[in-house]
Motif scaffolding. Sequence first.
Motif, mmCIF file in Angstrom:
data_model
loop_
_atom_site.group_PDB
_atom_site.id
_atom_site.type_symbol
_atom_site.label_atom_id
_atom_site.label_comp_id
_atom_site.label_asym_id
_atom_site.label_seq_id
_atom_site.Cartn_x
_atom_site.Cartn_y
_atom_site.Cartn_z
ATOM 1 N N SER A 170 -6.884 -7.992 8.259
ATOM 2 C CA SER A 170 -7.038 -7.171 9.458
ATOM 3 C C SER A 170 -8.275 -6.278 9.415
ATOM 4 C CB SER A 170 -5.792 -6.299 9.646
ATOM 5 O OG SER A 170 -6.024 -5.300 10.603
ATOM 6 N N ILE A 171 -8.891 -6.081 10.588
ATOM 7 C CA ILE A 171 -10.014 -5.164 10.743
ATOM 8 C C ILE A 171 -9.626 -3.757 10.285
ATOM 9 C CG2 ILE A 171 -11.341 -3.958 12.534
ATOM 10 C CD1 ILE A 171 -12.583 -6.539 11.927
ATOM 11 N N LEU A 172 -8.335 -3.456 10.268
ATOM 12 C CA LEU A 172 -7.878 -2.151 9.801
ATOM 13 C C LEU A 172 -8.404 -1.850 8.398
ATOM 14 C CD1 LEU A 172 -6.086 0.367 10.241
ATOM 15 C CD2 LEU A 172 -4.176 -0.946 9.279
ATOM 16 N N GLY A 173 -8.671 -2.895 7.614
ATOM 17 C CA GLY A 173 -9.214 -2.697 6.272
ATOM 18 C C GLY A 173 -10.518 -1.931 6.282
ATOM 19 N N LEU A 174 -11.340 -2.111 7.338
ATOM 20 C CA LEU A 174 -12.583 -1.350 7.461
ATOM 21 C C LEU A 174 -12.299 0.144 7.587
ATOM 22 C CD1 LEU A 174 -14.546 -3.624 9.969
ATOM 23 C CD2 LEU A 174 -15.043 -3.321 7.539
ATOM 24 N N SER A 175 -11.248 0.481 8.296
ATOM 25 C CA SER A 175 -10.924 1.887 8.532
ATOM 26 C C SER A 175 -10.516 2.603 7.252
ATOM 27 C CB SER A 175 -9.802 1.998 9.566
ATOM 28 O OG SER A 175 -10.190 1.416 10.794
ATOM 29 N N TYR A 176 -10.032 1.851 6.275
ATOM 30 C CA TYR A 176 -9.651 2.481 5.018
ATOM 31 C C TYR A 176 -10.845 3.107 4.299
ATOM 32 C CZ TYR A 176 -4.721 1.283 4.852
ATOM 33 O OH TYR A 176 -3.366 1.222 5.092
ATOM 34 N N GLY A 177 -12.049 2.657 4.623
ATOM 35 C CA GLY A 177 -13.231 3.305 4.072
ATOM 36 C C GLY A 177 -13.308 4.756 4.513
ATOM 37 N N ALA A 178 -13.053 5.003 5.801
ATOM 38 C CA ALA A 178 -13.051 6.378 6.316
ATOM 39 C C ALA A 178 -11.873 7.155 5.763
ATOM 40 C CB ALA A 178 -13.010 6.367 7.849
ATOM 41 N N LEU A 199 -10.507 -5.915 -0.207
ATOM 42 C CA LEU A 199 -11.603 -5.455 -1.065
ATOM 43 C C LEU A 199 -12.949 -5.571 -0.361
ATOM 44 C CD1 LEU A 199 -10.531 -6.972 -4.520
ATOM 45 C CD2 LEU A 199 -10.579 -4.549 -3.882
ATOM 46 N N LEU A 200 -13.192 -6.702 0.271
ATOM 47 C CA LEU A 200 -14.455 -6.889 0.980
ATOM 48 C C LEU A 200 -14.562 -5.950 2.173
ATOM 49 C CD1 LEU A 200 -14.631 -10.811 0.882
ATOM 50 C CD2 LEU A 200 -15.908 -9.192 -0.535
ATOM 51 N N LEU A 201 -13.484 -5.810 2.921
ATOM 52 C CA LEU A 201 -13.493 -4.935 4.085
ATOM 53 C C LEU A 201 -13.651 -3.471 3.675
ATOM 54 C CD1 LEU A 201 -10.640 -6.635 6.139
ATOM 55 C CD2 LEU A 201 -13.065 -6.607 6.715
ATOM 56 N N LEU A 202 -13.054 -3.086 2.566
ATOM 57 C CA LEU A 202 -13.166 -1.714 2.102
ATOM 58 C C LEU A 202 -14.617 -1.359 1.788
ATOM 59 C CD1 LEU A 202 -11.929 0.972 1.036
ATOM 60 C CD2 LEU A 202 -11.810 -0.143 -1.206
ATOM 61 N N VAL A 203 -15.318 -2.241 1.094
ATOM 62 C CA VAL A 203 -16.718 -1.963 0.753
ATOM 63 C C VAL A 203 -17.534 -1.717 2.013
ATOM 64 C CG1 VAL A 203 -18.812 -2.930 -0.249
ATOM 65 C CG2 VAL A 203 -16.627 -3.275 -1.399
ATOM 66 N N PHE A 204 -17.409 -2.593 2.985
ATOM 67 C CA PHE A 204 -18.188 -2.435 4.217
ATOM 68 C C PHE A 204 -17.721 -1.210 5.003
ATOM 69 C CE2 PHE A 204 -19.894 -3.610 8.380
ATOM 70 C CZ PHE A 204 -21.171 -3.983 7.997
ATOM 71 N N GLY A 205 -16.409 -0.962 5.003
ATOM 72 C CA GLY A 205 -15.899 0.218 5.693
ATOM 73 C C GLY A 205 -16.415 1.509 5.084
ATOM 74 N N LEU A 206 -16.525 1.559 3.758
ATOM 75 C CA LEU A 206 -17.086 2.731 3.094
ATOM 76 C C LEU A 206 -18.544 2.942 3.484
ATOM 77 C CD1 LEU A 206 -15.590 2.316 -0.505
ATOM 78 C CD2 LEU A 206 -15.104 4.169 1.095
ATOM 79 N N LEU A 207 -19.295 1.860 3.564
ATOM 80 C CA LEU A 207 -20.706 1.965 3.939
ATOM 81 C C LEU A 207 -20.855 2.464 5.378
ATOM 82 C CD1 LEU A 207 -22.038 -1.336 2.306
ATOM 83 C CD2 LEU A 207 -22.454 1.003 1.520
ATOM 84 N N LEU A 208 -20.020 1.968 6.280
ATOM 85 C CA LEU A 208 -20.089 2.411 7.671
ATOM 86 C C LEU A 208 -19.680 3.878 7.812
ATOM 87 C CD1 LEU A 208 -18.621 -0.574 9.753
ATOM 88 C CD2 LEU A 208 -20.976 0.270 9.764
#
Length: 502
Positions: free
Chosen positions: A53-61, A269-278
């Motif tokens: 899920s795209i929600l994985g990106l939000s975990y970076g924030a 894991l992949l989504l988290l890295v990109f989410g952290l960068l964003l």
Amino acid sequence: MTDSRDSSENSPENRSGGRQLQVEKHGLDVIGDAERKGTPRTLFWPWFGANVSILGLSYGAFALGFGISFWQALIAGVLGIVFSFLLCGFVAVAGKRGSAPTMVLSRAAYGVRGNRLPSVISWILTVGWETVLCALATMATATVFGRLGWGGGTETKVIALILVGALIVVGGVMGFDLIMRLQTVITVVTAVLTVVYIALVADHIHWSAVSAVPSGSAQEFIGALVFMMTGFGLGWVNAAADYSRYLPRGSSSRGVIGWTTFGASVAPLLLLVFGLLLAGSSGDLSKAIAIDPIGALTTILPTWFLVPFAIVAVLGLVGGAVLDIYSSGLALLSAGLPVPRYLAALVDGVLMIAGSVYIVFLTDNFLGQFIGFLTTLGVPVAAWCGIMLADLAMRRRDYDERDLFRTGGRYGDVALQPLLLTLAGTALGWGLVTNSAASWLDWQGYLLDPFGLGGKTGAWAYANLGVLVALALGFLGTLALGRGRVHAQERQDPSEEVLSAA
């Protein structure tokens, strides 16, 4: 064990991808040998589809919100995601060894009726998760429609909630076969479109801003680590055996652990890295994600990709919610509700929609409530997980399937030791966690001051130590106190009578 229905209907050939879909009749009953199929590799699809899920990106924030740097958040995320899904992999082995749902196999540790307590906790957790995912899919759809000028107000949200809720409920009611097919489609579509999303917004990453995010304390790092554990693997561990139970008994245990962990971890894991960068590149985006975790990600997209983004967001969230509603129905049956599985899933669907209405229309502080929900239920689930893993580790034989359903069998009716450990772990755990953003949790953290950890405003207030304490107490306490009970159970001869259904 065999099902009483016509064997030709349930043969492996007729259960192939070309067979007409039917509502799954299985509830808590054990899967018969004729219906066990596949290899551990097939576990990749449901676990990957539920966590891409795209929600994985939000975990970076979410992680950076603990006040830590990019590198600290990355380490906390990797450790939290992999370790928590590894716990799921170990629990999944029980499914292969017992061919029954997770919360039925848990009866071996708690007793047949004593297991109703963890079943209720499991049910609340899975219903809560499916509600969160359904609400996020609804809000994301409304945000996309608003940006396109097609309306994003109340009417759009109502229609989106009805459609998303219906899709989730249908998947949960139909059961295993539809879920496996649906997850395969979701995996392919969401994986491709997520890669396109990353390529389109890559120019919004500014390493100078990311690297400038200051480091946090050890306590803040631990808080982020525990949050990642509860947001990922500990949110699934109570359902980890629900899909491996369809594998043949001779399947490799290492394969079950490996494919479960890999399938569930690789996308987050992949989504988290990109989410952290964003999130590290834009403070405004990070704050917006706290309010609307999925919709905020559309603000940096070109207009032409908004519809594909809505598709990938909704499908990814639905993929997780379908697994949750299936498992929540099984947990409700294990708690004692005397109805068929599909009716239990339907009941959970009604509750899911009601909860989604609250999140979508009546609250504006999603992140605070979300963290509070995960942490609060993460404590008793962690205690249960520790007990379940220790109990499984001490067993040298497969589960006696008949006795899982008999209060007079080897597993007993009510086992006091695991119940007391669960209650003790929960009491200790809740005393060591806090969440100021959720007013209904002000009572937590009552042990931080007596234990010399600075009270509810001290450095350890948001480290969420209670989850780790509950997990350790459940595991170590069971190893120390439960060995004799397990050995006594395994000294008994296997049941000769065959149970056809629960």
